[in-house]
Structures are given as structure tokens and as C-alpha cells.
Scaffold this active site. Sequence first.
Site, PDB file in Angstrom:
ATOM      1  N   ASP A 131      -2.514 -13.088   9.957  1.00 30.09           N
ATOM      2  CA  ASP A 131      -1.268 -12.681   9.309  1.00 30.09           C
ATOM      3  C   ASP A 131      -0.108 -13.031  10.232  1.00 30.09           C
ATOM      4  OD1 ASP A 131      -2.508 -11.663   7.047  1.00 30.09           O
ATOM      5  OD2 ASP A 131      -2.567  -9.615   7.802  1.00 30.09           O
ATOM      6  N   ASP A 164      -2.261 -13.519   1.050  1.00 36.18           N
ATOM      7  CA  ASP A 164      -1.890 -12.155   0.644  1.00 36.18           C
ATOM      8  C   ASP A 164      -0.796 -12.187  -0.419  1.00 36.18           C
ATOM      9  OD1 ASP A 164      -3.634 -11.053   2.560  1.00 36.18           O
ATOM     10  OD2 ASP A 164      -2.046 -10.902   4.061  1.00 36.18           O
TER      11      ASP A 164
END
Length: 165
Positions: free
Chosen positions: A122, A139
Site C-alpha cells: 500500500d 484497493d
Amino acid sequence: MKLANRHGWTAYGLALAIIILDQLSKHWILFVYDLPSRVSEQAGGPFYLTMVWNQGVSFGLLRADQDLGRWLLVGFSVVVAIVLAFWARRADRGLMGAALGLVMGGAIGNAIDRARFGAVVDFIDVSRLYFPWVFNIADAAITIGVALLLLDSLRRDAKPLGAKP
């Protein structure tokens, strides 16, 4: 066995595009820009690049610190993508096909990370805009895909004005 209709093919194409874009962005973040050595840097305005190794499901929830949890999450993601791929074969609306493609691509993109690294990469940080999680393209695709599926179901159930029940 029936091949997918045009909305199904749209879903598969979009899923492939998301997987490629997601994996290319993560490769660049890890091995070209080398964000792990920088930790966090401002990219412009409220947008930061912040390195997070996410061992949880979405947005760090339900952590899977052990190897068993990691592989269960990989397996679950792959099963979800397969189920959605069968659903996409019968998609009868463009919005549904696009939504399924986004979720499939995001699920596979994050499963690849889990299998390769043991955690999801991320790096997109907009916490200065009061969004507390660091996320990635996969995501975002999953989130947008789920929202579009909900929108599609609302549009499908809605009756035109003046229609008799």
C-alpha cells in the site's frame, strides 16, 4: 459451455487492465522509486506516498500475521475472483460488467502481493484529506467496483416513474 457475452468480456478486459496497472505501480514504488527506504514523501498537495506492508484484508482490517492466514487470504481472493468471473459471463448490463471487472482485478492484484511478499503493498496516502488509510490501485478498484455493483442493483430494481406495480 457458453462463452461470455460482451459485458463479460468487458469485465475480463478491465480485470486484466487493473492487474497490470496495479502490479506495474507496485513494481515502480518498490524497485524504481524505492519507497521502502524513504517511508513517506509528499507527492503534491495533500497526496503523499507512504510505504505500508498491509497484512490485513481491506484497509488493514483482520490482520493475517501467520503464514496460514496469508495463504487463506490468497485462496479466498482467488475463489472470489473465480466466482465473479462466472458471474461476469452472464452480465447483462455494462455497469455490472465493469463493476465485476474492477473487483476481480483488485482481488487478484492484492492476492499476487500476498503470494509474493506475504503482505499487500500500500502506498497511496491521502490522510491529509481525512481518509485514514493508505491504499493501492487494487484497493481502489475493489471499492469502486463494489460501489458500482450497489448502484447497478439500485438501478435494476428501480421502476420507471408512472409504471404500474
